[in-house]
Design an enzyme around this catalytic site. Structure first.
Site, PDB file in Angstrom:
ATOM      1  N   HIS A  88       0.817  -1.228   0.000  1.00  0.00           N
ATOM      2  CA  HIS A  88       0.000   0.000   0.000  1.00  0.00           C
ATOM      3  C   HIS A  88       0.854   1.283   0.000  1.00  0.00           C
ATOM      4  O   HIS A  88       0.321   2.355   0.309  1.00  0.00           O
ATOM      5  CB  HIS A  88      -0.944   0.044   1.206  1.00  0.00           C
ATOM      6  CG  HIS A  88      -2.238  -0.679   0.986  1.00  0.00           C
ATOM      7  ND1 HIS A  88      -3.307  -0.112   0.333  1.00  0.00           N
ATOM      8  CD2 HIS A  88      -2.632  -1.927   1.339  1.00  0.00           C
ATOM      9  CE1 HIS A  88      -4.308  -0.978   0.303  1.00  0.00           C
ATOM     10  NE2 HIS A  88      -3.922  -2.086   0.888  1.00  0.00           N
TER      11      HIS A  88
ATOM     12  N   ASP B 207       2.024  -3.095  -9.269  1.00  0.00           N
ATOM     13  CA  ASP B 207       1.592  -4.355  -9.862  1.00  0.00           C
ATOM     14  C   ASP B 207       1.969  -4.435 -11.333  1.00  0.00           C
ATOM     15  O   ASP B 207       2.552  -5.424 -11.797  1.00  0.00           O
ATOM     16  CB  ASP B 207       0.077  -4.524  -9.706  1.00  0.00           C
ATOM     17  CG  ASP B 207      -0.338  -4.681  -8.260  1.00  0.00           C
ATOM     18  OD1 ASP B 207       0.541  -4.880  -7.398  1.00  0.00           O
ATOM     19  OD2 ASP B 207      -1.553  -4.592  -7.988  1.00  0.00           O
TER      20      ASP B 207
END
Length: 375
Positions: free
Chosen positions: A25, A162
């Protein structure tokens, strides 16, 4: 329509999932992350069909849909939007570069498990169309197109980690990525006698997307308050924990915790990489455990099932580190386990999880592989 994978296709792409050892995060706050692409993949087969229509078939869903290139719009079915969004953003960057095509998709990535099947799909589509129509996209353009598709067509305001890991991953290496500058370093994935096992909780509390976006907004709120005294910071991860502490009685408690987590997790990632470079796997694992505590207590994106699995490992000497991985509220834990005890670990934790939650646990053994590629 069943576009059988045995039919002749012009281009075949393999697009991997990813794991993230530490640095969760923090990508959308400009922090450091340590992901790697894995050997579990989506296979996408493409061929031109000489029309203005794109026909996409999923072998997993046994479902197909068509896209009119002259009328690109969001679908009510979520997985369609990853593909439509990529086509849209390629057209923004390279107008009229895509013509009609057929695409067959097969995945051995578990959906919703935190291994970023979404980024694998986005990057695989972008890579395949780039190859099929010789568009000339760079790796960074493929990464950004895929990220933008997720922002605008799917609605998840993800960071860049990602997609970067899926495109830039390298076999037997972790990727230390500075998400502010995109500077990156390949770190040998030398875990000695230890292996990586994922434990899929097989739960999703339907909070991942909404709470993910809320966490990003909370981090922005923290930075806005900090900027009133320290205007030089443009990203939350740039701020030191010491400066964050100055705002403990100024920021709302929840917002303070979010900011403290981001800045501490950024430091943890760098400390963990030093441990890995020094072959200190025990020290590395300790930072991984601390990451989970931060995700649970400060960032509040874990859940009962994830916490149970991580807590269970604390009494097992052959597990040096474990934490939740991905957006949170379900998905996988990542576990670093001595190679001699992998089977024993699975055999004792699976029934314990079943007894506690009446849910089957799915262990996933992963190896670190290459990024998206044409085969």
């Amino acid at each position: 329509m069943n576009m059988n994978s045995n039919l002749k296709y012009d281009i075949v792409i393999e697009s991997p999932g990813r794991i993230n050892l530490i640095g969760e995060h923090v990508d959308y706050s400009g922090g450091h992350v340590l992901p790697a692409s894995i050997d579990k993949k989506i296979t996408l087969r493409f061929r031109r069909n000489n029309s203005e229509t794109c026909k996409v078939y999923s072998e997993n869903f046994k479902n197909h849909f068509e896209i009119n290139l002259n009328d690109l719009k969001r679908s009510e079915i979520e997985w369609h939007n990853y593909i439509i969004g990529v086509i849209f953003h390629i057209n923004v960057l390279k107008p009229n570069s895509i013509k009609g095509f057929d695409c067959n998709i097969y995945s051995n990535l578990p959906l919703g498990s935190g291994v970023s099947s979404s980024a694998a799909l986005e990057c695989g589509v972008a890579k395949g169309l780039n190859e099929l129509f010789d568009i000339g996209l760079t790796d960074l353009e493929i990464i950004n197109i895929s990220k933008d598709a997720e922002h605008t067509f799917v609605g998840t305001k993800c960071g860049i980690m990602d997609q970067f890991a899926v495109v830039k991953g390298a076999e037997d290496h972790l990727l230390l990525l500075n998400c502010e500058t995109l500077e990156h370093e390949l770190i040998p994935a030398d875990f000695g006698d230890y292996r990586i096992i994922l434990l899929n909780t097989n739960v999703s509390h339907n909070l991942a997307t909404s709470e993910y976006n809320i966490r990003r907004d909370e981090c922005s709120t923290a930075l806005e308050a900090i900027n009133k005294k320290y205007p030089q910071y443009t990203l939350l991860a740039q701020v030191s924990p010491e400066i964050i502490q100055e705002f403990e009685n100024i920021l709302p408690h929840k917002i303070f915790n979010r900011a403290l987590y981001i800045t501490k997790e950024n430091r943890r990632t760098l400390y963990a990489v030093e441990c890995l470079k020094n072959k200190d796997i025990i020290g590395f694992g300790e930072w991984v455990y601390k990451s989970h505590r931060g995700l649970t207590n400060l960032f509040e994106v874990s859940c009962e099932e994830l916490d149970f699995l991580v807590d269970y490992t604390h009494n097992l000497d052959y597990v040096v580190g474990a934490r939740m991985m991905g957006g949170g509220f379900g998905g996988c834990t990542i576990n670093i386990i001595h190679k001699d005890y992998c089977e024993e670990f699975i055999n004792i934790i699976s029934p314990a999880y079943q007894e506690k939650f009446n849910i089957n646990l799915t262990p996933i053994t992963v190896a670190i592989g290459n990024g998206v590629s044409k085969i």
